[in-house]
Structure formats: C-alpha cells, structure tokens
Design a protein around this motif. Structure first.
Motif, PDB file in Angstrom:
ATOM      1  N   MET A  82      -6.936  -4.172  -4.834  1.00  0.00           N
ATOM      2  CA  MET A  82      -7.019  -2.740  -4.549  1.00  0.00           C
ATOM      3  C   MET A  82      -7.904  -2.123  -5.619  1.00  0.00           C
ATOM      4  SD  MET A  82      -3.182  -1.488  -3.840  1.00  0.00           S
ATOM      5  CE  MET A  82      -2.899  -0.968  -2.190  1.00  0.00           C
ATOM      6  N   LEU A 104      -9.826   4.704  -2.292  1.00  0.00           N
ATOM      7  CA  LEU A 104      -8.953   3.540  -2.248  1.00  0.00           C
ATOM      8  C   LEU A 104      -9.547   2.501  -1.312  1.00  0.00           C
ATOM      9  CD1 LEU A 104      -6.136   2.178  -2.803  1.00  0.00           C
ATOM     10  CD2 LEU A 104      -5.328   3.397  -0.787  1.00  0.00           C
ATOM     11  N   THR A 105      -9.738   1.298  -1.801  1.00  0.00           N
ATOM     12  CA  THR A 105     -10.164   0.185  -0.956  1.00  0.00           C
ATOM     13  C   THR A 105      -9.222  -0.984  -1.194  1.00  0.00           C
ATOM     14  OG1 THR A 105     -11.733  -0.673  -2.598  1.00  0.00           O
ATOM     15  CG2 THR A 105     -12.612   0.827  -0.945  1.00  0.00           C
ATOM     16  N   VAL A 106      -8.988  -1.756  -0.149  1.00  0.00           N
ATOM     17  CA  VAL A 106      -8.069  -2.888  -0.228  1.00  0.00           C
ATOM     18  C   VAL A 106      -8.636  -4.038   0.585  1.00  0.00           C
ATOM     19  CG1 VAL A 106      -5.704  -3.684   0.149  1.00  0.00           C
ATOM     20  CG2 VAL A 106      -6.129  -1.256  -0.246  1.00  0.00           C
ATOM     21  N   THR A 114     -15.543   0.003  -4.583  1.00  0.00           N
ATOM     22  CA  THR A 114     -14.957  -1.292  -4.884  1.00  0.00           C
ATOM     23  C   THR A 114     -15.730  -1.860  -6.069  1.00  0.00           C
ATOM     24  OG1 THR A 114     -14.166  -3.373  -3.933  1.00  0.00           O
ATOM     25  CG2 THR A 114     -16.369  -2.674  -3.292  1.00  0.00           C
ATOM     26  N   SER A 150      -4.030  -9.429  -2.734  1.00  0.00           N
ATOM     27  CA  SER A 150      -5.066  -8.484  -2.319  1.00  0.00           C
ATOM     28  C   SER A 150      -5.595  -7.793  -3.554  1.00  0.00           C
ATOM     29  CB  SER A 150      -4.492  -7.419  -1.372  1.00  0.00           C
ATOM     30  OG  SER A 150      -4.108  -7.972  -0.146  1.00  0.00           O
ATOM     31  N   SER A 166       0.716   4.028  -2.926  1.00  0.00           N
ATOM     32  CA  SER A 166       0.345   5.412  -2.605  1.00  0.00           C
ATOM     33  C   SER A 166       1.535   6.347  -2.811  1.00  0.00           C
ATOM     34  CB  SER A 166      -0.201   5.514  -1.187  1.00  0.00           C
ATOM     35  OG  SER A 166       0.782   5.150  -0.234  1.00  0.00           O
ATOM     36  N   VAL A 200      -8.740   1.524  -6.922  1.00  0.00           N
ATOM     37  CA  VAL A 200      -8.263   2.900  -6.830  1.00  0.00           C
ATOM     38  C   VAL A 200      -9.078   3.746  -7.804  1.00  0.00           C
ATOM     39  CG1 VAL A 200      -6.281   4.444  -7.086  1.00  0.00           C
ATOM     40  CG2 VAL A 200      -5.918   2.062  -6.378  1.00  0.00           C
ATOM     41  N   LEU A 233       0.829  -1.200   0.000  1.00  0.00           N
ATOM     42  CA  LEU A 233       0.000   0.000   0.000  1.00  0.00           C
ATOM     43  C   LEU A 233       0.868   1.256   0.000  1.00  0.00           C
ATOM     44  CD1 LEU A 233      -2.712   1.441   0.172  1.00  0.00           C
ATOM     45  CD2 LEU A 233      -2.663   1.085   2.643  1.00  0.00           C
TER      46      LEU A 233
END
Length: 165
Positions: free
Chosen positions: A47, A34-36, A153, A45, A21, A49, A17
């Motif tokens: 992400m 942003l979700t992860v 997401t 994972s 970023s 964005v 991350l």
C-alpha cells in the motif's frame, strides 16, 4: 502542511484496506492518495499512502499504522531516497486538425496515445505529480472529456531492504 509518502507491506487478506482506512477516519486524518497491489509474494500487498499534516500529525499517523496487526513493515519514502510515480489517462476531444498538436504535446512529455476514435484521443502518461499537472494544464487548451488518475506509488532506491517485497 507537509506531505508524507508511506509504503506499507501488509497481509493480503480481506478487510486490511478497511482497517487501515478506518484508522485514518477514526482519527480525522485525510488520505490524499492510496494505491494497493499484490507483491511478488501473494501473501502480501503493498500500500502506498500519501497523507498530509504537520510533523506531529505525520509522526502520529506513521506510529499508529505500525501498530496495526496487518502491517508487516512500513517505510517513509523520502523524495531523495525513493522513486515515485503516478499514472493519468486523459481523453481529449480531437478534430482532425487538432490531432497533431495533441500528439506533439504528448511526445514532449513522453506520453503515449493509447486509443484513437474519430472525435477523441486517449493519452496515457506516467510521471511525478508536477509533470502530470503540467501535462494536464497544457491539455486544458483542448477539451478534456474525461480524466482518470491513479494515486502515487513508489519504492525506495537501491537494495537496502530485500525482505520488503
């Protein structure tokens, strides 16, 4: 200014991350959302964005992300070829005589009351950004005590790429 939703499959390791970023901050790009979270395979994972800019900037962001070692795959989630959602939790001050009005609005939006206290309700809703904004706007007629909103997401439609976990 255009928005682009990028779905990244990344290694599920420490520092990923920060590296992603950092790419944005070093180049002066902003992350709108942003979700992860981990995928079905815990080695990876996903992400999501959301970024904005003109076409050239958005292409540059996509290409730069694809060059990162931790990024295994990247997809641009086009609106007509994907499903994307956001979640919002809204805590609304609610006297006894206001509860039914709040619940009625929640029902119209297919939102769910997830907590009730003597002086407030917490309502949970998922949907598109515009649907959430319309809901929040109507809740503004009441006193919003707190609001928490996730980022976008999303997933592409259909089974185009089964290796993208």
């Amino acid at each position: 200014m255009q928005k682009r939703i990028l779905s990244l499959l990344v290694d599920n390791t420490a520092g990923v991350l920060s590296r992603i970023s950092g790419l944005f901050s070093r180049r002066g790009y902003n992350i709108d959302s942003l979700t992860v979270g981990v995928t079905a395979d815990e080695r990876f994972s996903r992400m999501t964005v959301v970024c904005s800019g003109d076409e050239m900037i958005l292409e540059q962001i996509t290409k730069q992300l694809a060059k990162l070692v931790d990024v295994r795959d990247i997809k641009v989630l086009e609106p007509e070829e994907s499903v994307s959602r956001e979640l919002v939790l809204v805590k609304v001050a609610a006297r006894a005589e206001q509860r039914q009005g709040i619940i009625s609005i929640a029902d119209i939006f297919r939102a769910k009351v997830v907590d009730v206290s003597k002086d407030s309700l917490v309502v949970e809703m998922t949907g598109t950004k515009s649907k959430l904004e319309a809901f929040i706007d109507l809740m503004g007629a009441y006193e919003i005590l707190e609001l928490a909103r996730t980022g976008v997401t999303g997933l592409s439609r259909g089974a185009q790429d089964v290796r993208f976990l």
